[in-house]
Write an enzyme that holds these catalytic residues in place. Structure first.
Site, PDB file in Angstrom:
ATOM      1  N   LYS A  92      -7.976  -0.126  10.774  1.00 25.46           N
ATOM      2  CA  LYS A  92      -7.965  -1.183   9.769  1.00 25.46           C
ATOM      3  C   LYS A  92      -6.982  -2.252  10.221  1.00 25.46           C
ATOM      4  CE  LYS A  92      -7.109  -2.250   4.941  1.00 25.46           C
ATOM      5  NZ  LYS A  92      -6.920  -1.738   3.588  1.00 25.46           N
ATOM      6  N   ARG A 111       1.214  -7.250   5.484  1.00 28.29           N
ATOM      7  CA  ARG A 111       0.900  -5.846   5.767  1.00 28.29           C
ATOM      8  C   ARG A 111       0.988  -5.519   7.264  1.00 28.29           C
ATOM      9  NH1 ARG A 111      -0.649  -4.981   0.665  1.00 28.29           N
ATOM     10  NH2 ARG A 111      -2.628  -5.707  -0.230  1.00 28.29           N
ATOM     11  N   SER A 155     -14.622  -8.751   2.371  1.00 27.71           N
ATOM     12  CA  SER A 155     -14.796  -9.844   1.408  1.00 27.71           C
ATOM     13  C   SER A 155     -14.869 -11.227   2.054  1.00 27.71           C
ATOM     14  CB  SER A 155     -13.656  -9.800   0.388  1.00 27.71           C
ATOM     15  OG  SER A 155     -12.402  -9.883   1.040  1.00 27.71           O
ATOM     16  N   CYS A 200       0.811  -1.212   0.000  1.00 29.59           N
ATOM     17  CA  CYS A 200       0.000   0.000   0.000  1.00 29.59           C
ATOM     18  C   CYS A 200       0.849   1.269   0.000  1.00 29.59           C
ATOM     19  CB  CYS A 200      -0.941  -0.001   1.202  1.00 29.59           C
ATOM     20  SG  CYS A 200      -1.966  -1.496   1.282  1.00 29.59           S
ATOM     21  N   LYS A 220     -12.555  -1.827  10.312  1.00 30.46           N
ATOM     22  CA  LYS A 220     -12.520  -2.855   9.283  1.00 30.46           C
ATOM     23  C   LYS A 220     -11.599  -3.990   9.717  1.00 30.46           C
ATOM     24  CE  LYS A 220     -10.930  -3.473   4.606  1.00 30.46           C
ATOM     25  NZ  LYS A 220     -10.087  -3.006   3.575  1.00 30.46           N
TER      26      LYS A 220
HETATM   27  C1  PBG Z   1      -6.817  -1.695  -0.126  1.00 27.98           C
HETATM   28  C2  PBG Z   1      -8.016  -2.340   0.445  1.00 27.98           C
HETATM   29  C3  PBG Z   1      -8.195  -3.662   0.874  1.00 27.98           C
HETATM   30  C4  PBG Z   1      -9.533  -3.786   1.218  1.00 27.98           C
HETATM   31  C5  PBG Z   1     -10.114  -2.537   1.029  1.00 27.98           C
HETATM   32  N1  PBG Z   1      -9.150  -1.655   0.570  1.00 27.98           N
HETATM   33  C6  PBG Z   1      -7.256  -4.807   0.894  1.00 27.98           C
HETATM   34  C7  PBG Z   1      -6.125  -4.848   1.816  1.00 27.98           C
HETATM   35  O1  PBG Z   1      -5.915  -3.963   2.654  1.00 27.98           O
HETATM   36  O2  PBG Z   1      -5.365  -5.796   1.672  1.00 27.98           O
HETATM   37  C8  PBG Z   1     -10.205  -5.033   1.701  1.00 27.98           C
HETATM   38  C9  PBG Z   1     -11.658  -5.126   1.370  1.00 27.98           C
HETATM   39  C10 PBG Z   1     -12.259  -6.469   1.527  1.00 27.98           C
HETATM   40  O3  PBG Z   1     -11.624  -7.457   1.937  1.00 27.98           O
HETATM   41  O4  PBG Z   1     -13.448  -6.548   1.222  1.00 27.98           O
HETATM   42  N2  PBG Z   1      -5.793  -1.450   0.776  1.00 27.98           N
END
Ligand code: PBG
Length: 325
Positions: free
Chosen positions: A195, A217, A274, A130, A248
Site C-alpha cells: 500500500k 502517512r 478513489s 492509522c 494499492k
Molecule cells: C484506510 C484506507 C484508505 C483507503 C482504504 N483504506 C485511506 C488511506 O490510507 O489514507 C483508500 C481508499 C481509496 O482511496 O479509495 N487506511
C-alpha cells in the site's frame, strides 16, 4: 515471419476473431464493491468527491449490497464512519460500531454476498492516523492489539474476510493469531500488503473523514518510488499468514501488480482507489472522455497486469456494462 507474410490485422478484422484471440476477459467475478456505512436511518447521502458513491445507513448499505449481488458482484468491502472519534479509535472495535452493525445487517438480509471489512483505525482516531500516536510518532507495536481486536470484532459480527489497510509491521501475524485463538481459523486475511503513500486517496479521505490531522502517512505507507520493497512486504505478509495480497493504488502501479503476480503465488487483488475513480468521473462530467469506456479499459488493464480481484467504485457500473454486452 514478418510483413507482408504476417499481418496482425488479419485477426482484428471482425469481432468474432477478436473474441477468439482475446487474452484477458474482465468478469463480474473479478469485482469487489466498496461501500461506506454511516449511523442513522434512511441515509443515502451523495459523496461530493466521488460522484455516484454514497454514505449509506446500514439498511441502505444492505440494499445496495443486494443490488451488487444481483448484478453478479461476489463481494463488498465495508468502510464505516463512526459517530465520534477518539485517540484510541475505539469505534473501530466496538461491538456496536458502525461496521459491525453494517456487517450484521448485510449478512442477515443477504447471507450469500461476501462481506470483506477494511481493518484500520484512521476513520476512528481523532488524529486521523492509522495507528496509535505517542509524542507525535505513530507507535507500531501499541497499534497491533487494537487492529487485531478490530479484526476479531468484524469476524464476530459475521464478516467473511478481513482486510488490514494500516501498514503497521507485524499486523498480519497478530490478526491471524487473534482470529485463530477465537476459533475463526476459517476467516481469510486479504492484506493491503503493498500500500503506497498516495495522493490518489484524497477523495476517499474526504468521504471517510480520515485525513491525518498532522503530518502524513509516509512513515507507514510505502514510497511510490519503490518496487522491490513491494515484493518484500508481500513476502512478510505471507510468512505471517496472509491469504490474498493486495496492491494499492492500481492504475499508476500496474508494474507492481505484474511483478507481484509473477513473484508471489497467492491470489492478487488490486485497489482501484478513489482518486482513480474521481479523475474519470470529473473528465466524464466535463465531456472530455467517455467515463464508462475508460473505466472498462482501465479495469481490463488492471486484470491484464495480474490482479484476479479488483476493488473498484466502478463495480456496479462495470457489472451493468458487462451484463449488457
Ligand atoms: C484506510 C484506507 C484508505 C483507503 C482504504 N483504506 C485511506 C488511506 O490510507 O489514507 C483508500 C481508499 C481509496 O482511496 O479509495 N487506511
Amino acid at each position: 515471419m514478418q510483413f507482408p507474410d504476417y499481418r496482425p490485422r488479419r485477426l482484428r478484422q471482425n469481432e468474432a476473431f477478436r473474441r477468439m484471440i482475446r487474452e484477458t476477459r474482465l468478469s463480474t467475478d473479478n469485482l469487489i464493491m466498496p461501500l461506506f456505512a454511516v449511523f442513522g436511518k434512511n441515509v443515502r447521502e451523495p459523496i461530493a468527491s466521488m460522484p455516484g458513491q454514497y454514505h449509506f445507513s446500514v439498511e441502505n448499505a444492505a440494499k445496495t449490497a443486494r443490488e451488487a449481488a444481483e448484478l453478479g458482484i461476489p463481494a463488498i468491502m465495508l468502510f464505516g464512519l463512526p459517530e465520534k472519534k477518539d485517540p484510541l479509535g475505539t469505534g473501530a472495535y466496538a461491538k456496536d460500531g458502525i461496521v459491525q452493525k453494517a456487517i450484521k445487517e448485510v449478512k442477515n438480509k443477504y447471507p450469500e454476498i461476501v462481506v470483506i471489512t477494511d481493518v484500520c483505525l484512521c476513520q476512528y482516531t481523532d488524529h486521523g492516523h492509522c495507528g496509535m500516536v505517542e509524542s507525535g510518532i505513530i507507535d507500531n507495536d501499541a497499534t497491533l492489539d487494537l487492529l487485531a481486536r478490530t479484526a476479531l470484532s468484524h469476524a464476530e459480527a459475521g464478516a467473511d474476510m478481513v482486510a488490514p489497510s494500516d501498514m503497521m509491521d507485524g499486523r498480519i501475524g497478530f490478526i491471524r493469531e487473534m482470529l485463530d485463538e477465537n476459533d475463526y481459523t476459517n476467516i481469510p486475511i486479504m492484506s493491503y500488503a503493498a500500500k503506497y503513500c498516495s495522493a490518489f486517496y484524497g477523495p476517499f479521505r474526504e468521504a471517510a473523514e480520515s485525513s491525518p490531522q498532522f503530518g502524513d502517512r509516509r512513515t507507514y505507507q510505502m514510497d511510490p518510488a519503490n518496487s522491490l520493497e513491494a515484493v518484500r512486504e508481500a513476502s512478510l505478509d505471507i510468512t505471517e499468514g496472509a491469504d490474498i495480497i493486495m496492491v494499492k493504488p492500481a492504475l499508476p502501479y500496474l508494474d507492481i501488480i505484474g511483478r507481484i503476480r509473477e513473484e508471489i503465488d497467492l491470489p492478487v487483488a488490486a485497489y482501484n482507489v478513489s482518486g482513480e475513480y474521481a479523475m474519470i468521473k470529473a473528465a466524464d462530467q466535463m465531456g472530455w472522455l467517455d467515463g464508462t469506456a475508460v473505466a472498462m479499459e482501465m479495469l481490463t488493464a488492471i486484470k491484464r497486469a495480474g490482479a484476479e480481484m479488483i476493488l473498484t467504485y466502478f463495480a456496479m457500473e462495470a457489472a451493468r456494462n458487462l451484463n449488457s454486452g
